[in-house]
Write an enzyme that holds these catalytic residues in place. Structure first.
Site, PDB file in Angstrom:
ATOM      1  N   SER A 133       9.622   2.511  -3.411  1.00  0.00           N
ATOM      2  CA  SER A 133       9.046   2.943  -2.674  1.00  0.00           C
ATOM      3  C   SER A 133       7.960   1.593  -1.566  1.00  0.00           C
ATOM      4  CB  SER A 133       8.310   3.708  -1.950  1.00  0.00           C
ATOM      5  OG  SER A 133       7.328   3.687  -2.492  1.00  0.00           O
TER       6      SER A 133
ATOM      7  N   HIS B  79       1.182   4.114   0.763  1.00  0.00           N
ATOM      8  CA  HIS B  79       1.642   3.018   1.134  1.00  0.00           C
ATOM      9  C   HIS B  79       0.637   2.610   2.141  1.00  0.00           C
ATOM     10  CE1 HIS B  79       5.086   5.524   0.331  1.00  0.00           C
ATOM     11  NE2 HIS B  79       5.588   4.517  -0.439  1.00  0.00           N
TER      12      HIS B  79
ATOM     13  N   ASP C  25       0.062   6.027   4.273  1.00  0.00           N
ATOM     14  CA  ASP C  25       0.760   7.799   3.806  1.00  0.00           C
ATOM     15  C   ASP C  25      -0.785   8.165   2.755  1.00  0.00           C
ATOM     16  OD1 ASP C  25       1.549   6.046   2.679  1.00  0.00           O
ATOM     17  OD2 ASP C  25       3.435   7.665   3.449  1.00  0.00           O
TER      18      ASP C  25
END
Length: 372
Positions: free
Chosen positions: A46, A341, A338
């Site tokens: 991610s 990240h 978040d």
């Protein structure tokens, strides 16, 4: 008086941020002189997924993700651009399209992004681990070369054989292997025992790409996992370091990074024609946490978007973008977006430091990878 204080604070933050912006613009200008933008292939999780999870699985990632730059959600887990986006922009090439995105008109002239949220290196053959991403790449390459030998109109929108040979291959993976091992209840020693297997998978991937003709490699290590608000909010046994991060998590990350750097040294000897650059993302990100006030960040261990308020604003049941979550004001100065990240503001600084060459071994200007 309150309004005056707010303006003073904003002006102070602007003074801190301006040198960072100018430095990044300088690096972008220098590297942006690429006469021939390069072809880039990225493999990872991610931290560098530019929309693969959404494109491949139809997973919903909505606003406020993407609000700062794109003004819409693009499947990136951030309020704006990721480090890989800034690196692409520095070479004057388009942002990478996810390999699984069928709606981009098959425009992959500048490469493709195989990174997917949640990816790890093990276990093998489970979507979308590194091994699977590599198989996707091999299929992509075979199909692109096949099209190049036909009169198919798509061939002009794909990578040529020389493009694959001269491409930059970026690898940014391993974080989930360590984090997931801890979350499954493994002890610190148990996690450490798994690290050589993770390194072995990454080494195997580099050698496969080399055998396929790849010669330029850019390898990111993993960041300080113990400083992520998600981990801090969910781990019960807390062994904090002096900056409030989880010492065991960071120690495991550093051991992984040592192994990864050693792997890169070995491969430079073994793969004589390869250029392999190792980038110390951990040092860059930990510096942001440890010296957050120097960069104008407040509450470096708290998520901008989440639920629960201080100290971490993270709740595993109410995550960013889902019902009940909240987000800080758009111009707020947060490192974490978040809980896992980074914000675009933090990614801007990380990218600037990556481009500085101070964290690269061997020190290599990123525009070395310009196409030719």
């Amino acid at each position: 008086m309150a309004t005056l204080s707010l303006y003073s604070h904003s002006f102070f933050l602007l003074l801190i941020l301006l040198p960072v912006i100018f430095n990044l613009q300088h690096h972008l200008t220098v590297a942006g002189g690429c006469q021939y933008p390069p072809v880039i292939f990225n493999f990872g999780d991610s931290n560098s997924d530019t929309g693969g999870l959404v494109a491949g699985l139809g997973y919903t990632i909505g606003l406020p993700n993407g609000r700062s730059f794109f003004r819409r959600s693009t499947g990136r887990l951030s309020d704006g651009r990721l480090v890989i986006d800034f690196l692409c922009q520095s070479l004057n090439t388009s942002l990478l399209n996810p390999y699984l995105d069928s709606l981009v008109g098959s425009k992959f002239q500048n490469g493709a992004n195989f990174a997917i949220v949640g990816s790890s290196t093990l276990p093998r053959y489970v979507p979308f681990v590194l091994n699977v991403q590599l198989m996707q790449f091999l299929h992509f390459k075979a199909r692109a070369i096949e099209l190049a030998s036909t009169s198919d109109p798509l061939k002009g929108m794909m990578v040529s054989e020389s493009g694959f040979r001269n491409a930059l291959y970026m690898i940014d993976i391993g974080q989930n292997d360590i984090a997931d091992s801890f979350s499954k209840g493994l002890s610190y020693s148990g996690v450490v025992k798994l690290i050589p297997n993770v390194i072995s998978e990454i080494k195997s991937a580099v050698k496969t790409l080399y055998d396929e003709g790849g010669r330029k490699f850019w390898v990111h290590n993993t960041g300080p996992l113990g400083c992520l608000p998600q981990k801090l909010s969910m781990v019960k046994s807390k062994d904090f370091d002096k900056h409030g991060c989880l010492a065991r998590y960071n120690s495991a990350a550093k051991l992984f990074n040592e192994g990864l750097e050693h792997m890169c040294r070995e491969l430079r000897i073994e793969l004589r024609e390869a250029n392999i650059v190792y980038v110390d993302i951990y040092a860059i990100k930990y510096d942001l946490i440890a010296n957050s006030t120097n960069y104008g960040f407040e509450k470096p261990l708290m998520a901008c978007c989440g639920y629960g308020g201080p100290p971490y604003n993270y709740n595993v049941n109410i995550t960013c973008g889902h019902g009940g979550s909240n987000s800080c004001e758009e111009r707020s100065r947060f490192i974490s977006w978040d809980g896992i990240h980074y914000t675009e503001t933090a990614n801007t600084i990380v990218a600037m430091k990556v481009l500085s060459m101070q964290y690269s071994t061997p020190p290599t200007p990123f525009h070395f990878f310009c196409g030719g």
